[in-house]
Enzyme design. Structure first.
Site, PDB file in Angstrom:
ATOM      1  N   ASN A  76      -8.404 -12.800   4.513  1.00 48.76           N
ATOM      2  CA  ASN A  76      -8.990 -12.156   3.348  1.00 48.76           C
ATOM      3  C   ASN A  76     -10.497 -12.383   3.377  1.00 48.76           C
ATOM      4  OD1 ASN A  76      -9.743 -11.498   0.560  1.00 48.76           O
ATOM      5  ND2 ASN A  76      -7.559 -11.573   0.141  1.00 48.76           N
ATOM      6  N   ASN A 100       0.827  -1.210   0.000  1.00 48.64           N
ATOM      7  CA  ASN A 100       0.000   0.000   0.000  1.00 48.64           C
ATOM      8  C   ASN A 100       0.862   1.261   0.000  1.00 48.64           C
ATOM      9  OD1 ASN A 100      -1.969  -1.908   0.182  1.00 48.64           O
ATOM     10  ND2 ASN A 100      -2.461  -1.509   2.328  1.00 48.64           N
ATOM     11  N   HIS A 153       5.902  -0.555  -2.655  1.00 48.73           N
ATOM     12  CA  HIS A 153       5.435   0.162  -3.856  1.00 48.73           C
ATOM     13  C   HIS A 153       5.480   1.674  -3.674  1.00 48.73           C
ATOM     14  CE1 HIS A 153       3.031  -3.710  -4.995  1.00 48.73           C
ATOM     15  NE2 HIS A 153       4.328  -3.847  -5.182  1.00 48.73           N
ATOM     16  N   SER A 181      -4.604  -9.809  -3.040  1.00 48.15           N
ATOM     17  CA  SER A 181      -5.046 -10.845  -3.985  1.00 48.15           C
ATOM     18  C   SER A 181      -3.873 -11.749  -4.351  1.00 48.15           C
ATOM     19  CB  SER A 181      -5.616 -10.180  -5.247  1.00 48.15           C
ATOM     20  OG  SER A 181      -4.643  -9.299  -5.799  1.00 48.15           O
TER      21      SER A 181
HETATM   22  N1  APR Z   1     -10.284  -7.423   4.703  1.00 47.37           N
HETATM   23  C1  APR Z   1      -9.457  -8.374   4.152  1.00 47.37           C
HETATM   24  N2  APR Z   1      -9.291  -8.539   2.800  1.00 47.37           N
HETATM   25  C2  APR Z   1     -10.000  -7.716   1.994  1.00 47.37           C
HETATM   26  C3  APR Z   1     -10.897  -6.721   2.490  1.00 47.37           C
HETATM   27  C4  APR Z   1     -11.020  -6.600   3.925  1.00 47.37           C
HETATM   28  N3  APR Z   1     -11.834  -5.714   4.486  1.00 47.37           N
HETATM   29  N4  APR Z   1     -11.463  -6.087   1.433  1.00 47.37           N
HETATM   30  C5  APR Z   1     -10.922  -6.641   0.309  1.00 47.37           C
HETATM   31  N5  APR Z   1     -10.048  -7.615   0.652  1.00 47.37           N
HETATM   32  C6  APR Z   1      -9.217  -8.440  -0.236  1.00 47.37           C
HETATM   33  C7  APR Z   1      -9.826  -8.772  -1.588  1.00 47.37           C
HETATM   34  O1  APR Z   1     -10.596  -9.967  -1.516  1.00 47.37           O
HETATM   35  C8  APR Z   1      -8.577  -8.950  -2.448  1.00 47.37           C
HETATM   36  O2  APR Z   1      -8.112 -10.296  -2.394  1.00 47.37           O
HETATM   37  O3  APR Z   1      -8.068  -7.659  -0.522  1.00 47.37           O
HETATM   38  C9  APR Z   1      -7.542  -8.043  -1.791  1.00 47.37           C
HETATM   39  C10 APR Z   1      -7.209  -6.765  -2.555  1.00 47.37           C
HETATM   40  O4  APR Z   1      -6.588  -7.179  -3.741  1.00 47.37           O
HETATM   41  P1  APR Z   1      -6.137  -6.098  -4.844  1.00 47.37           P
HETATM   42  O5  APR Z   1      -7.213  -5.143  -5.063  1.00 47.37           O
HETATM   43  O6  APR Z   1      -5.611  -6.898  -5.982  1.00 47.37           O
HETATM   44  O7  APR Z   1      -4.963  -5.297  -4.121  1.00 47.37           O
HETATM   45  P2  APR Z   1      -3.453  -5.747  -3.842  1.00 47.37           P
HETATM   46  O8  APR Z   1      -3.349  -7.226  -3.657  1.00 47.37           O
HETATM   47  O9  APR Z   1      -2.945  -4.902  -2.759  1.00 47.37           O
HETATM   48  O10 APR Z   1      -2.753  -5.339  -5.239  1.00 47.37           O
HETATM   49  C11 APR Z   1      -1.369  -5.486  -5.350  1.00 47.37           C
HETATM   50  O11 APR Z   1      -1.377  -4.327  -7.446  1.00 47.37           O
HETATM   51  O12 APR Z   1      -2.379  -2.685  -8.598  1.00 47.37           O
HETATM   52  C12 APR Z   1      -1.225  -3.010  -7.989  1.00 47.37           C
HETATM   53  O13 APR Z   1       0.412  -1.611  -6.988  1.00 47.37           O
HETATM   54  C13 APR Z   1      -0.906  -2.062  -6.839  1.00 47.37           C
HETATM   55  O14 APR Z   1      -0.081  -2.602  -4.617  1.00 47.37           O
HETATM   56  C14 APR Z   1      -1.023  -2.956  -5.598  1.00 47.37           C
HETATM   57  C15 APR Z   1      -0.773  -4.348  -6.157  1.00 47.37           C
END
Ligand code: APR
Length: 274
Positions: free
Chosen positions: A216, A105, A122, A192
């Site tokens: 998650n 994040n 990042h 994710s």
């Molecule tokens: N509590 C726990 N998990 C959650 C919640 C919550 N309240 N809300 C959403 N999630 C989960 C979703 O199910 C998903 O698996 O958080 C995950 C978010 O995934 P992404 O949107 O893909 O974000 P992230 O994994 O941080 O992305 C990685 O991708 O776009 C680039 O640089 C950006 O740092 C980012 C990287």
């Protein structure tokens, strides 16, 4: 309602005795602070095309558009506050001999929550740097107009975040691998687990013999490989995990003969002491 017996004895045992803990977080931990995720229902990449907003090519092609988007995201973040999930991790750090918080994040909410040992893989949306000379600028120093802030050297200033196709900051990534390799417990929270190299860290931890737990709201590609998958919002699960750890350590404390209080001798029927 999340059940407090969600946390395995093994997890609590390892957490209460873990010399070294590593935590990887993603956008999901900030979702309960009102910060949109990337790939969720209302995710940023559902509305915007990363190719147009989060690559060097996009910035060179249309820096006004990229800057407008990052100003929009900063606006969103200006009212976001850490949630109980962020705060629970800061508290856990205070209870562990050694906890490394590795985050994907760029929102800075972990630091606001009081976490100290943070690796921002990042970058950070509140920092900026010159494309030419690398001069760094904190957000507040940036003029609002012109829409593309310029460095003293004349170079274009860009947000100090990692865009697609770019390498992560080498030293930070190295520290993240070291922490993941030597930890005894690895928590993977709200990601994710599809973006590399961050997504390889839980695997490195597994190979290092760590007990790996994923938190998650829904299963991910990583879930079949971890020791425990806990389904629920991290803002609820993490504070509950601390409560369960409290109870576990108290019980362990009471069970520990070194902690037994010597009470006044009471003679009960049959001569047994109570
Ligand atoms: N509590 C726990 N998990 C959650 C919640 C919550 N309240 N809300 C959403 N999630 C989960 C979703 O199910 C998903 O698996 O958080 C995950 C978010 O995934 P992404 O949107 O893909 O974000 P992230 O994994 O941080 O992305 C990685 O991708 O776009 C680039 O640089 C950006 O740092 C980012 C990287």
């Amino acid at each position: 309602m999340i059940q407090s017996n969600l946390f395995s004895k093994e997890l609590l045992d390892k957490l209460s005795d873990a010399g070294s803990v590593a935590v990887l977080t993603g956008a999901g931990i900030s979702a309960e602070s009102g910060v949109p995720t990337f790939r969720g229902e209302e995710g940023l990449w559902k509305k915007f095309r990363p190719q147009e907003l989060a690559t060097v090519e996009a910035f060179m092609r249309n820096p006004e558009l990229v800057w407008a988007w990052y100003r929009h995201r900063r606006e969103l973040l200006s009212t976001a506050r850490p949630n109980p999930g962020h705060r629970a991790l800061a508290e856990l750090e205070g209870r562990c001999r050694d906890l490394t918080l590795i985050t994907q994040n760029i929102d800075g909410l972990h630091r606001q929550a009081g976490s100290r040992t943070i690796l921002e893989l990042h970058g950070n949306i509140r920092r900026n740097r010159c494309m030419e000379c690398g001069q760094r600028y904190e957000d507040i120093a940036l003029p609002q107009e012109p829409s593309i802030p310029l460095c003293r050297c004349g170079g274009k200033i860009r947000p100090d975040v990692v865009w697609f196709g770019e390498s992560l900051p080498g030293e930070t990534l190295e520290q993240a691998f070291v922490a993941s390799t030597r930890c005894r417990v690895f928590l993977c929270v709200g990601t994710s687990a599809v973006v590399y190299p961050a997504a390889s860290l839980p695997i490195v931890a597994l190979q290092g013999g760590a007990y790996v737990v994923e938190i998650n709201i829904e299963p991910t590609a990583l879930s079949p490989q971890v020791h425990q998958f806990i389904q629920g919002p991290s803002g609820e699960v993490l504070p509950l995990m601390l409560k369960a750890l409290d109870r576990y350590e108290n019980q362990a404390g009471q069970a520990d003969p070194r902690n037994v209080q010597i009470h006044d001798r009471q003679e009960s029927p049959g001569g047994r002491y109570s």
